[in-house]
Write a protein that holds these residues in place. Structure first.
Motif, PDB file in Angstrom:
ATOM      1  N   ARG A 113       0.830  -1.211   0.000  1.00  0.00           N
ATOM      2  CA  ARG A 113       0.000   0.000   0.000  1.00  0.00           C
ATOM      3  C   ARG A 113       0.854   1.247   0.000  1.00  0.00           C
ATOM      4  O   ARG A 113       0.626   2.182  -0.789  1.00  0.00           O
ATOM      5  CB  ARG A 113      -0.919  -0.004   1.220  1.00  0.00           C
ATOM      6  CG  ARG A 113      -1.907   1.155   1.245  1.00  0.00           C
ATOM      7  CD  ARG A 113      -2.456   1.372   2.629  1.00  0.00           C
ATOM      8  NE  ARG A 113      -1.413   1.843   3.544  1.00  0.00           N
ATOM      9  CZ  ARG A 113      -1.530   1.839   4.863  1.00  0.00           C
ATOM     10  NH1 ARG A 113      -2.624   1.375   5.427  1.00  0.00           N
ATOM     11  NH2 ARG A 113      -0.557   2.285   5.615  1.00  0.00           N
ATOM     12  N   ASP A 114       1.869   1.302   0.865  1.00  0.00           N
ATOM     13  CA  ASP A 114       2.718   2.495   0.941  1.00  0.00           C
ATOM     14  C   ASP A 114       3.484   2.712  -0.364  1.00  0.00           C
ATOM     15  O   ASP A 114       3.637   3.859  -0.818  1.00  0.00           O
ATOM     16  CB  ASP A 114       3.704   2.354   2.101  1.00  0.00           C
ATOM     17  CG  ASP A 114       3.006   2.361   3.462  1.00  0.00           C
ATOM     18  OD1 ASP A 114       1.825   2.761   3.519  1.00  0.00           O
ATOM     19  OD2 ASP A 114       3.637   1.943   4.453  1.00  0.00           O
ATOM     20  N   SER A 115       3.963   1.627  -0.977  1.00  0.00           N
ATOM     21  CA  SER A 115       4.722   1.754  -2.227  1.00  0.00           C
ATOM     22  C   SER A 115       3.830   2.234  -3.364  1.00  0.00           C
ATOM     23  O   SER A 115       4.235   3.073  -4.172  1.00  0.00           O
ATOM     24  CB  SER A 115       5.363   0.418  -2.594  1.00  0.00           C
ATOM     25  OG  SER A 115       6.284   0.006  -1.608  1.00  0.00           O
ATOM     26  N   VAL A 116       2.615   1.690  -3.434  1.00  0.00           N
ATOM     27  CA  VAL A 116       1.688   2.093  -4.495  1.00  0.00           C
ATOM     28  C   VAL A 116       1.295   3.561  -4.329  1.00  0.00           C
ATOM     29  O   VAL A 116       1.285   4.332  -5.302  1.00  0.00           O
ATOM     30  CB  VAL A 116       0.440   1.190  -4.494  1.00  0.00           C
ATOM     31  CG1 VAL A 116      -0.653   1.757  -5.397  1.00  0.00           C
ATOM     32  CG2 VAL A 116       0.810  -0.216  -4.952  1.00  0.00           C
ATOM     33  N   LEU A 117       0.975   3.972  -3.106  1.00  0.00           N
ATOM     34  CA  LEU A 117       0.599   5.366  -2.873  1.00  0.00           C
ATOM     35  C   LEU A 117       1.761   6.311  -3.177  1.00  0.00           C
ATOM     36  O   LEU A 117       1.558   7.404  -3.738  1.00  0.00           O
ATOM     37  CB  LEU A 117       0.141   5.551  -1.416  1.00  0.00           C
ATOM     38  CG  LEU A 117      -1.189   4.890  -1.047  1.00  0.00           C
ATOM     39  CD1 LEU A 117      -1.478   5.075   0.439  1.00  0.00           C
ATOM     40  CD2 LEU A 117      -2.331   5.459  -1.889  1.00  0.00           C
ATOM     41  N   ASP A 118       2.969   5.907  -2.837  1.00  0.00           N
ATOM     42  CA  ASP A 118       4.138   6.735  -3.127  1.00  0.00           C
ATOM     43  C   ASP A 118       4.344   6.873  -4.631  1.00  0.00           C
ATOM     44  O   ASP A 118       4.653   7.958  -5.132  1.00  0.00           O
ATOM     45  CB  ASP A 118       5.378   6.126  -2.470  1.00  0.00           C
ATOM     46  CG  ASP A 118       6.625   6.946  -2.741  1.00  0.00           C
ATOM     47  OD1 ASP A 118       6.697   8.090  -2.254  1.00  0.00           O
ATOM     48  OD2 ASP A 118       7.522   6.440  -3.439  1.00  0.00           O
ATOM     49  N   THR A 119       4.168   5.769  -5.360  1.00  0.00           N
ATOM     50  CA  THR A 119       4.346   5.808  -6.817  1.00  0.00           C
ATOM     51  C   THR A 119       3.244   6.612  -7.487  1.00  0.00           C
ATOM     52  O   THR A 119       3.485   7.327  -8.468  1.00  0.00           O
ATOM     53  CB  THR A 119       4.374   4.367  -7.386  1.00  0.00           C
ATOM     54  OG1 THR A 119       5.360   3.604  -6.698  1.00  0.00           O
ATOM     55  CG2 THR A 119       4.705   4.384  -8.867  1.00  0.00           C
ATOM     56  N   LEU A 120       2.021   6.523  -6.978  1.00  0.00           N
ATOM     57  CA  LEU A 120       0.914   7.292  -7.542  1.00  0.00           C
ATOM     58  C   LEU A 120       1.148   8.799  -7.425  1.00  0.00           C
ATOM     59  O   LEU A 120       0.589   9.591  -8.200  1.00  0.00           O
ATOM     60  CB  LEU A 120      -0.396   6.922  -6.838  1.00  0.00           C
ATOM     61  CG  LEU A 120      -1.024   5.591  -7.235  1.00  0.00           C
ATOM     62  CD1 LEU A 120      -2.201   5.268  -6.328  1.00  0.00           C
ATOM     63  CD2 LEU A 120      -1.475   5.614  -8.700  1.00  0.00           C
ATOM     64  N   GLY A 121       1.962   9.190  -6.457  1.00  0.00           N
ATOM     65  CA  GLY A 121       2.252  10.606  -6.279  1.00  0.00           C
ATOM     66  C   GLY A 121       3.392  11.121  -7.140  1.00  0.00           C
ATOM     67  O   GLY A 121       3.712  12.312  -7.098  1.00  0.00           O
ATOM     68  N   LYS A 122       4.029  10.246  -7.936  1.00  0.00           N
ATOM     69  CA  LYS A 122       5.137  10.667  -8.780  1.00  0.00           C
ATOM     70  C   LYS A 122       4.629  11.534  -9.947  1.00  0.00           C
ATOM     71  O   LYS A 122       3.502  11.409 -10.412  1.00  0.00           O
ATOM     72  CB  LYS A 122       5.876   9.453  -9.346  1.00  0.00           C
ATOM     73  CG  LYS A 122       6.466   8.529  -8.291  1.00  0.00           C
ATOM     74  CD  LYS A 122       7.603   9.175  -7.538  1.00  0.00           C
ATOM     75  CE  LYS A 122       8.260   8.168  -6.583  1.00  0.00           C
ATOM     76  NZ  LYS A 122       9.345   8.792  -5.787  1.00  0.00           N
ATOM     77  N   ASP A 123       5.523  12.382 -10.460  1.00  0.00           N
ATOM     78  CA  ASP A 123       5.150  13.302 -11.539  1.00  0.00           C
ATOM     79  C   ASP A 123       4.776  12.567 -12.818  1.00  0.00           C
ATOM     80  O   ASP A 123       3.831  12.966 -13.513  1.00  0.00           O
ATOM     81  CB  ASP A 123       6.301  14.273 -11.817  1.00  0.00           C
ATOM     82  CG  ASP A 123       6.514  15.254 -10.673  1.00  0.00           C
ATOM     83  OD1 ASP A 123       5.555  15.476  -9.913  1.00  0.00           O
ATOM     84  OD2 ASP A 123       7.632  15.794 -10.550  1.00  0.00           O
TER      85      ASP A 123
END
Length: 315
Positions: free
Chosen positions: A202-212
């Protein structure tokens, strides 16, 4: 060729680890209270009988000499014989290995599928599912595997006799019973692993979703489902693979207690029994097997990294 070089480099770097682990194990076992020679001859044996058995087992020699003789046998493919049964250690370990591999592989598969599924679902939906994953993570870290195993036995083997309480059925004997005999042990092992993998996913997916680059793709009209499964998951997989490797090593350690609770004839229960008996050749062989499994797990993690990240292959 890059993959072959990576495999060769990892295997060569693992050789000192095998020497270090085997040497430390030999020293630590010698410090554990107990004397196999005294156990064999009994408390009422004469001093001559006791000395004779110690000489036959090679326990009268200095510890360094015992270790060197063991290493010489290992280089010739011989792990020695059990001090109590006289069986070759290799044969004993090979008969137990399928049980532990079944438990570990099934536990890893269940942990990976459920953990990634829960983590991905909580990242997409949020809300109550996020809190549920956090609660599951705390529960998985707080509850020992052996305690959870006892709860599962009480509920699903005693109160509701759906699964066997103890034992193991080989796969080739009866595939259905083999699966039933693994359900409760695998669930016992998987609780903490599922929680950790779900939270990391979950944390990895949310972090990646926030990428430019993800925002740019969504702004250009790419479907969110396509972005999530084709791009986000690939980039988020690297830390998840790392955690999965760590979890798999932890499963090897937890399997010792789980096998004992469910009376499964695997490497874990064998190691526990050999430690109580002070059966040094069996302990050394079991630790060597487990260390090799850890090396293989780390190698698979490295190969997965190379598959997911071209930069790793290039280096």
């Amino acid at each position: 060729m890059a993959i072959l070089r990576l495999v060769a480099r990892r295997l060569l770097s693992s050789a000192p680890l095998l020497f270090l682990v085997s040497g430390l194990t030999f020293v630590l076992v010698s410090l554990v209270p107990g004397d196999p020679a005294r156990t064999i001859v009994g408390q009422h044996a004469t001093a001559e009988q006791y000395a004779s058995v110690r000489a036959q087992l090679g326990l009268d020699k200095p510890l360094a000499t015992q270790y060197w003789q063991w290493l010489e046998k290992v280089f010739h493919g011989d792990l020695g014989s059990s001090l109590f049964s006289g069986e070759p250690v290799t044969a004993v370990l090979n008969s137990r290995l399928p049980v532990s591999l079944s438990l570990i592989v099934a536990g890893t598969a269940v942990s990976g599928v459920l953990g990634v599924g829960l983590g991905l679902a909580s990242a997409r939906r949020g809300g109550l599912l996020v809190k549920s994953v956090d609660g599951l993570s705390l529960l998985g870290l707080a509850v020992p595997a052996f305690w959870f195993a006892l709860v599962l036995i009480a509920l699903f083997a005693v109160k509701l006799p759906w699964f066997p309480v103890t034992g193991y059925v080989p796969l080739l004997d009866d595939p259905a019973e083999w699966a039933r005999s693994l359900v409760l042990p695998v669930l016992s092992l998987s609780l903490s692993a599922v929680a950790i993998i779900a939270k990391q996913t979950r944390d990895s997916v949310l972090d990646t979703l926030g990428k430019d680059f993800i925002r740019v793709m969504e702004a250009n009209g790419f479907r969110r489902r396509s972005v999530l499964y084709r791009h986000v998951m690939r980039n988020a997989a690297l830390p998840v693979v790392t955690v999965l490797g760590v979890v798999l090593v932890n499963l090897l350690a937890a399997a010792v207690l789980v096998e004992t609770v469910f009376a499964m004839p695997g490497l874990g229960s064998l190691t526990q029994q050999a430690t109580v008996q002070h059966d040094i050749p069996v302990i050394q062989g079991a630790v060597l097997y487990i260390t090799v499994l850890v090396v293989v797990v780390n190698l698979l993690v490295d190969l997965a990294y190379g598959r997911l990240d071209p930069r790793v292959r290039a280096s």
